[in-house]
Design a protein around this motif. Structure first.
Motif, PDB file in Angstrom:
ATOM      1  N   VAL A  65       0.921  -1.147   0.128  1.00 33.50           N
ATOM      2  CA  VAL A  65       0.005  -0.172   0.208  1.00 33.50           C
ATOM      3  C   VAL A  65       0.300   1.188   0.218  1.00 33.50           C
ATOM      4  O   VAL A  65       1.986   1.232   0.493  1.00 33.50           O
ATOM      5  N   ALA A  66       0.730   2.226  -0.786  1.00 36.58           N
ATOM      6  CA  ALA A  66       1.266   3.603  -1.112  1.00 36.58           C
ATOM      7  C   ALA A  66       0.686   4.446  -0.922  1.00 36.58           C
ATOM      8  O   ALA A  66      -0.164   4.533  -1.806  1.00 36.58           O
ATOM      9  N   ARG A  67       0.886   5.682  -0.413  1.00 35.79           N
ATOM     10  CA  ARG A  67       0.743   6.994  -0.502  1.00 35.79           C
ATOM     11  C   ARG A  67       1.122   8.144  -0.937  1.00 35.79           C
ATOM     12  O   ARG A  67       2.780   8.016  -0.154  1.00 35.79           O
ATOM     13  N   GLN A  85       0.557  -3.693  14.453  1.00 35.55           N
ATOM     14  CA  GLN A  85       0.195  -5.436  13.750  1.00 35.55           C
ATOM     15  C   GLN A  85      -0.641  -6.702  14.924  1.00 35.55           C
ATOM     16  O   GLN A  85       0.035  -6.867  16.004  1.00 35.55           O
ATOM     17  N   LEU A  86      -1.512  -7.733  14.500  1.00 32.66           N
ATOM     18  CA  LEU A  86      -2.124  -8.591  15.451  1.00 32.66           C
ATOM     19  C   LEU A  86      -1.587  -9.496  14.547  1.00 32.66           C
ATOM     20  O   LEU A  86      -2.031 -10.462  15.603  1.00 32.66           O
ATOM     21  N   SER A  87      -2.039 -10.169  13.299  1.00 29.49           N
ATOM     22  CA  SER A  87      -0.836 -11.442  13.050  1.00 29.49           C
ATOM     23  C   SER A  87      -0.548 -10.904  11.597  1.00 29.49           C
ATOM     24  O   SER A  87      -0.514  -9.667  10.850  1.00 29.49           O
ATOM     25  N   GLY A  88       0.384 -11.491  11.359  1.00 29.69           N
ATOM     26  CA  GLY A  88       1.406 -11.742  10.281  1.00 29.69           C
ATOM     27  C   GLY A  88       2.838 -10.968  10.503  1.00 29.69           C
ATOM     28  O   GLY A  88       2.776 -10.325  11.243  1.00 29.69           O
ATOM     29  N   ARG A  89       2.942 -10.989   9.093  1.00 28.23           N
ATOM     30  CA  ARG A  89       4.127  -9.517   9.148  1.00 28.23           C
ATOM     31  C   ARG A  89       4.397  -8.449   8.358  1.00 28.23           C
ATOM     32  O   ARG A  89       3.482  -8.247   7.594  1.00 28.23           O
ATOM     33  N   GLY A  90       4.514  -7.528   9.144  1.00 27.72           N
ATOM     34  CA  GLY A  90       4.730  -6.279   7.890  1.00 27.72           C
ATOM     35  C   GLY A  90       5.827  -5.283   8.418  1.00 27.72           C
ATOM     36  O   GLY A  90       6.534  -5.487   9.040  1.00 27.72           O
ATOM     37  N   GLY A  91       5.713  -3.756   7.193  1.00 29.89           N
ATOM     38  CA  GLY A  91       7.057  -3.109   7.723  1.00 29.89           C
ATOM     39  C   GLY A  91       5.929  -1.755   6.642  1.00 29.89           C
ATOM     40  O   GLY A  91       5.044  -1.452   6.153  1.00 29.89           O
ATOM     41  N   ILE A  92       7.016  -0.651   7.268  1.00 29.98           N
ATOM     42  CA  ILE A  92       6.682   0.600   7.198  1.00 29.98           C
ATOM     43  C   ILE A  92       7.438   1.067   6.735  1.00 29.98           C
ATOM     44  O   ILE A  92       8.591   1.696   6.816  1.00 29.98           O
ATOM     45  N   ALA A  93       7.429   2.783   5.785  1.00 34.53           N
ATOM     46  CA  ALA A  93       8.553   3.134   5.156  1.00 34.53           C
ATOM     47  C   ALA A  93       8.017   4.650   5.536  1.00 34.53           C
ATOM     48  O   ALA A  93       7.119   4.758   4.554  1.00 34.53           O
ATOM     49  N   ALA A  99      10.942   0.474   9.330  1.00 36.14           N
ATOM     50  CA  ALA A  99      10.830  -0.608  10.291  1.00 36.14           C
ATOM     51  C   ALA A  99       9.847  -1.547  10.259  1.00 36.14           C
ATOM     52  O   ALA A  99       8.921  -1.537   9.504  1.00 36.14           O
ATOM     53  N   ALA A 100      10.461  -2.740  10.418  1.00 32.62           N
ATOM     54  CA  ALA A 100       9.932  -3.988  10.588  1.00 32.62           C
ATOM     55  C   ALA A 100       8.949  -4.410  11.156  1.00 32.62           C
ATOM     56  O   ALA A 100       8.943  -3.987  12.804  1.00 32.62           O
ATOM     57  N   LEU A 101       7.801  -4.582  11.031  1.00 35.17           N
ATOM     58  CA  LEU A 101       6.374  -5.307  12.363  1.00 35.17           C
ATOM     59  C   LEU A 101       6.128  -6.583  12.360  1.00 35.17           C
ATOM     60  O   LEU A 101       5.850  -7.327  11.663  1.00 35.17           O
ATOM     61  N   LYS A 102       6.749  -6.938  13.417  1.00 32.94           N
ATOM     62  CA  LYS A 102       5.338  -8.375  13.790  1.00 32.94           C
ATOM     63  C   LYS A 102       4.692  -8.227  14.952  1.00 32.94           C
ATOM     64  O   LYS A 102       3.936  -6.829  15.611  1.00 32.94           O
ATOM     65  N   ALA A 103       3.801  -9.022  15.248  1.00 33.65           N
ATOM     66  CA  ALA A 103       2.488  -9.252  15.729  1.00 33.65           C
ATOM     67  C   ALA A 103       2.586  -8.581  16.831  1.00 33.65           C
ATOM     68  O   ALA A 103       3.789  -9.246  18.009  1.00 33.65           O
ATOM     69  N   TYR A 109       2.349   6.771  11.535  1.00 38.15           N
ATOM     70  CA  TYR A 109       3.198   7.697   9.892  1.00 38.15           C
ATOM     71  C   TYR A 109       1.843   8.457   9.712  1.00 38.15           C
ATOM     72  O   TYR A 109       0.449   8.633  10.396  1.00 38.15           O
ATOM     73  N   ASP A 110       2.000   9.313   8.970  1.00 37.91           N
ATOM     74  CA  ASP A 110       1.900  10.523   8.736  1.00 37.91           C
ATOM     75  C   ASP A 110       1.684  10.850   7.418  1.00 37.91           C
ATOM     76  O   ASP A 110       2.036  10.156   6.329  1.00 37.91           O
ATOM     77  N   ALA A 111      -0.261  11.178   7.153  1.00 37.60           N
ATOM     78  CA  ALA A 111      -0.345  11.296   5.695  1.00 37.60           C
ATOM     79  C   ALA A 111      -0.610  12.500   5.032  1.00 37.60           C
ATOM     80  O   ALA A 111      -1.157  12.590   3.746  1.00 37.60           O
ATOM     81  N   THR A 112       0.490  13.634   5.670  1.00 41.85           N
ATOM     82  CA  THR A 112       0.544  14.085   5.332  1.00 41.85           C
ATOM     83  C   THR A 112       2.400  13.828   4.181  1.00 41.85           C
ATOM     84  O   THR A 112       2.328  15.482   3.039  1.00 41.85           O
ATOM     85  N   ARG A 113       2.337  13.150   4.461  1.00 44.47           N
ATOM     86  CA  ARG A 113       4.200  13.108   3.773  1.00 44.47           C
ATOM     87  C   ARG A 113       4.172  11.174   2.608  1.00 44.47           C
ATOM     88  O   ARG A 113       3.625  10.618   3.534  1.00 44.47           O
ATOM     89  N   PRO A 114       4.912  11.351   2.072  1.00 45.11           N
ATOM     90  CA  PRO A 114       4.907   9.826   1.416  1.00 45.11           C
ATOM     91  C   PRO A 114       4.935   8.529   2.419  1.00 45.11           C
ATOM     92  O   PRO A 114       6.262   9.127   3.309  1.00 45.11           O
ATOM     93  N   TYR A 115       4.103   7.409   2.305  1.00 47.80           N
ATOM     94  CA  TYR A 115       4.765   6.454   2.803  1.00 47.80           C
ATOM     95  C   TYR A 115       4.056   4.773   2.272  1.00 47.80           C
ATOM     96  O   TYR A 115       3.467   4.930   1.143  1.00 47.80           O
ATOM     97  N   SER A 116       4.662   3.913   2.939  1.00 48.39           N
ATOM     98  CA  SER A 116       4.634   2.373   1.642  1.00 48.39           C
ATOM     99  C   SER A 116       4.224   1.460   3.682  1.00 48.39           C
ATOM    100  O   SER A 116       5.226   1.680   3.986  1.00 48.39           O
ATOM    101  N   LEU A 117       3.528   0.456   2.495  1.00 50.37           N
ATOM    102  CA  LEU A 117       3.116  -0.436   3.527  1.00 50.37           C
ATOM    103  C   LEU A 117       3.673  -1.529   3.317  1.00 50.37           C
ATOM    104  O   LEU A 117       3.227  -2.104   1.924  1.00 50.37           O
TER     105      LEU A 117
END
Length: 316
Positions: A65-67, A85-93, A99-103, A109-117
């Protein structure tokens, strides 16, 4: 949508990704979304609350997912989001950090600047969505909080238990209950953030001034692909450790600041008509990237699209 719940599962398979993209954009902020072609799309969003604080339980498959800057220009929402994060693995930039996220982990994150999940597996998350000012009033200064993993410590463990139990209850939750539970959720998250701040290196006298000096040096030298944290420390007459402590006191890191500056230079050149005849590689090299692959990888992680697509969007 049935009550508080939206599901894409009943849509024709060929339309599901487009419908899902519209649903997450309507729920949160305008977003792009890509999912693996081989996986049948499925996804459910259960939400409760309102503009002051919306809580959503998202249960879906692996996806990105990308903003993007284009979407921010179309929908400049002054909102902040917190994903638990409740289950699965993810990350945010975002902001040059990843940052890598585990359960059990959460990130801001801030919607006024670009980010990706990025989600590598099927997952579910609890997402809190609120105006920036509300989060600032509760957490204090927001600088340096984006794209950081929060998950350790007693406060984070307490927040994790409450939020995990809260997520499935959103399906049947009324507005008044959502407001009360949302306030508790935000208080627990604020305690976890405060605990992390207390564990961070304490600011020494002059840390802010050192950070400003370092930022000016980075602005002048980031185009050199060999420029790094040790070189910056030498230029300022500091030990590497002292430099890192000064940045940590400001919620930052030297190398992250160097990459941010390179990305800013590249973003400006991609949108500058005077660079229209330069190749993507030439722009990357002029902005301090070592090669095309590094440029593309870093740019996509920060902004959610390739340098080539960013240029096409900006110049058209």
């Amino acid at each position: 949508m049935t009550g508080n719940v939206f599901s894409v599962d009943a849509e024709p398979a060929a339309r599901r990704l487009d419908v899902w993209r519209d649903a997450i954009s309507d729920t949160f902020v305008s977003l792009d979304c890509e999912a693996p072609d081989e996986a049948p799309m499925r996804g459910t969003i259960a939400s409760a609350g309102g503009e002051a604080l919306l809580m959503s339980h998202v249960d879906t498959i692996a996806q990105t997912v990308a903003r993007t800057p284009r979407l921010i220009r179309r929908d400049h929402a002054e909102v902040m989001l917190i994903s638990v994060q409740l289950s699965g693995r993810g990350g945010i930039a975002q902001d040059g950090r990843e940052a890598a996220l585990k359960a059990g982990d959460f990130a801001i994150y801030d919607a006024t600047r670009p980010y990706s999940l990025h989600f590598h597996d099927p997952f579910d998350q609890l997402v809190l969505h609120m105006p920036r000012e509300r989060l600032r009033a509760r957490l204090g200064p927001l600088a340096g909080l984006t794209a950081r993993r929060f998950g350790g410590g007693a406060s984070a463990m307490a927040a994790r238990g409450f939020l995990s139990g809260l997520a499935p209850a959103l399906r049947d939750m009324g507005a008044d209950a959502a407001d009360r539970f949302g306030t508790v959720a935000l208080d627990l998250i604020a305690m976890a953030v405060a605990e992390t701040r207390e564990e961070a290196p304490k600011s020494r006298p002059g840390a802010a001034a050192l950070h400003r000096r370092a930022t000016a040096e980075i602005a002048a030298r980031a185009a050199d692909p060999t420029f790094s944290t040790p070189a910056l420390a030498v230029a300022l007459g500091l030990s590497t450790r002292r430099l890192q402590e000064a940045f940590a006191a400001e919620g930052d890191a030297p190398m992250a600041a160097i990459w941010r500056r390179r990305l800013e230079m590249a973003e400006a050149r991609l949108a500058d008509p005077s660079w229209a005849n330069a190749s993507i590689l030439e722009i990357g090299l002029a902005s301090g990237f070592a090669d095309a692959a590094q440029f593309s990888r870093r740019y996509r992680a920060a902004y959610g699209l390739s340098p080539r697509d960013a240029r096409r969007t900006a110049l058209t």
